[in-house]
Design an enzyme around this catalytic site. Structure first.
Site, mmCIF file in Angstrom:
data_model
loop_
_atom_site.group_PDB
_atom_site.id
_atom_site.type_symbol
_atom_site.label_atom_id
_atom_site.label_comp_id
_atom_site.label_asym_id
_atom_site.label_seq_id
_atom_site.Cartn_x
_atom_site.Cartn_y
_atom_site.Cartn_z
ATOM 1 N N LYS A 117 1.144 -1.327 0.069
ATOM 2 C CA LYS A 117 0.041 -0.019 0.094
ATOM 3 C C LYS A 117 1.055 1.325 0.171
ATOM 4 O O LYS A 117 1.143 2.238 -0.383
ATOM 5 C CB LYS A 117 -1.099 -0.505 0.930
ATOM 6 C CG LYS A 117 -2.660 -1.251 0.836
ATOM 7 C CD LYS A 117 -2.736 -1.119 1.966
ATOM 8 C CE LYS A 117 -4.406 -1.672 1.675
ATOM 9 N NZ LYS A 117 -5.364 -1.303 2.413
ATOM 10 N N LYS A 198 -5.291 -10.702 -5.922
ATOM 11 C CA LYS A 198 -6.288 -11.202 -5.565
ATOM 12 C C LYS A 198 -7.767 -10.114 -5.268
ATOM 13 O O LYS A 198 -7.691 -9.186 -5.585
ATOM 14 C CB LYS A 198 -5.988 -11.133 -3.947
ATOM 15 C CG LYS A 198 -6.931 -10.503 -2.860
ATOM 16 C CD LYS A 198 -5.862 -10.166 -1.922
ATOM 17 C CE LYS A 198 -6.518 -9.107 -1.251
ATOM 18 N NZ LYS A 198 -5.975 -8.537 -0.141
ATOM 19 N N LYS A 201 -11.204 -4.800 -2.459
ATOM 20 C CA LYS A 201 -12.609 -3.641 -2.862
ATOM 21 C C LYS A 201 -11.796 -2.531 -3.556
ATOM 22 O O LYS A 201 -12.423 -1.756 -3.877
ATOM 23 C CB LYS A 201 -12.877 -2.961 -1.043
ATOM 24 C CG LYS A 201 -13.363 -4.094 -1.152
ATOM 25 C CD LYS A 201 -14.360 -3.804 0.964
ATOM 26 C CE LYS A 201 -14.135 -4.792 1.732
ATOM 27 N NZ LYS A 201 -14.126 -3.943 2.866
#
Ligand code: TYM
Length: 341
Positions: A117, A198, A201
């Site tokens: 991230k 993966k 969201k």
């Protein structure tokens, strides 16, 4: 003191950001629902974690309620499970500070989710780094032994265990050492548009995820477009080129609860990948459509949702607050009477 309990205690959490997808459902929520009778469970809507990335305030408020309704619609029973919102229980934020003071920086810098991230951002916020400490506090405040999660959270739960061990070593036996419990099937549901990534969201690509609120037609379309390969073989496989088919079979297996062999038997007479995709879509629709309907009903009853969350927060505080008092006493803080239950 670390208590002895007859039934294992379960704690898990989920962020109220974006729409829930099939990965969240199969990797986590469905398993929470299936085990809610056996275990004493705490399920937490982790809004404090959500703000490690900027959230538009109105969207956070709405997302929190929507997630609560969706969890209930998926079968979480508030009579059997303590369902609550993290920020409703102050002990979480406080535990996070105390535990951050015994957590080496290097442990946090090593977290793969942080590294991934942080690499996408120009300026990395402190909360993104200390996120797993807040998560450790969530779990440790409830003396949870088991933490049912998808594969992507395994490292965070192991960190929580390391933090607990370090605290126990410094201040005496206080925390239960938790362990991640990862499902056998669909521990890592992959994107339908790209089975090497993966399902998440944050991915915005069309056809990437199946959301729990998608219509039957949207679900059919997403599966129809799912990336497979140029072959014909319907088999479970670790081969990178078979990742698309493997993902579809894993989704089918986790949705139906059938064994690998039963799944292969089901598809023995399938006419190619088109047939496979269609049949996977149908079992997913059968699982999701009732959740979507019930979700709409629940969203209309604001008072009932409030009541459930209030009751959940009260039950959660009754566990977390005394534990926090114990932690502070162990560390040498003066705890005034008004902070004791
Ligand atoms: P979150 O909100 O990202 O995800 C919620 C749950 O869904 C699982 N999951 C998946 N499982 C399989 N395949 C996928 N593609 C997939 N995507 C998500 C996650 O593993 C998770 O179980 N940090 C946590 C929330 C948290 C928490 C906790 C969890 C905060 N405190 C304490 C356990 C215990 C998170 O962001 O999950």
């Amino acid at each position: 003191m670390v208590p002895e309990r007859e039934r294992p205690r379960v704690f898990s959490g989920i962020q109220p950001t974006g729409s829930l997808h099939l990965g969240n459902y199969l990797g986590a929520i469905k398993r929470w629902v299936e085990r809610q009778d056996e275990k004493e469970s705490f399920i937490c809507i982790v809004d404090l974690h959500a703000v490690t990335v900027y959230q538009e305030p109105e969207a956070l408020r709405r997302g929190t309620r929507q997630l609560a309704a969706l969890l209930l619609a998926a079968g979480i029973d508030p009579a059997r499970v303590t369902l609550f919102v993290q920020s409703h229980v102050r002990a979480h934020a406080e535990a996070s500070w105390l535990l951050s003071c015994i957590t080496p920086l290097g442990w946090l810098e090593r977290m793969t989710q942080f590294k991934a991230k942080a690499a996408q951002q120009q300026s990395v916020l402190t909360g993104l780094l200390t996120y797993p400490v807040l998560q450790a506090g969530d779990i440790l405040l409830y003396d949870a032994d088991e933490v049912p999660v998808g594969e992507d959270q395994k490292q965070h739960i192991e960190l929580a265990r390391d933090v607990a061990q370090r605290f126990n070593h410094l201040y005496g036996d206080t925390f239960v050492l938790p362990r991640p419990v990862i499902g056998e099937a669909a521990a890592r549901v992959m994107g339908l548009d790209d089975p090497t990534r993966k399902m998440s969201k944050s991915a915005k690509a069309r056809g990437h995820a199946v959301r729990l609120t998608d219509s039957d037609d949207e679900i059919r379309r997403a599966f129809k477009r799912a990336v497979t390969d140029s072959g014909r073989e319907i088999a479970f496989s670790d081969e990178p080129e078979k990742a698309g088919v493997n993902n579809l079979l894993e989704i089918y297996r986790a949705t139906t609860g059938r064994s690998r062999q039963q799944v292969l038997d089901d598809f023995a007479g399938a006419r190619g990948y088109g047939d496979l995709k269609q049949r996977v879509a149908e079992v997913v629709i059968a699982a999701i459509a009732p959740i979507r309907r019930r979700y709409r009903e629940l969203m209309e009853d604001a008072a009932e949702l409030d009541r459930i969350l209030r009751q959940g927060a009260e039950a959660a505080r009754a566990e977390a607050e005394p534990k926090l008092v114990e932690v502070k006493e162990r560390m040498g803080f003066e705890v005034p009477d008004e902070l004791r239950r």
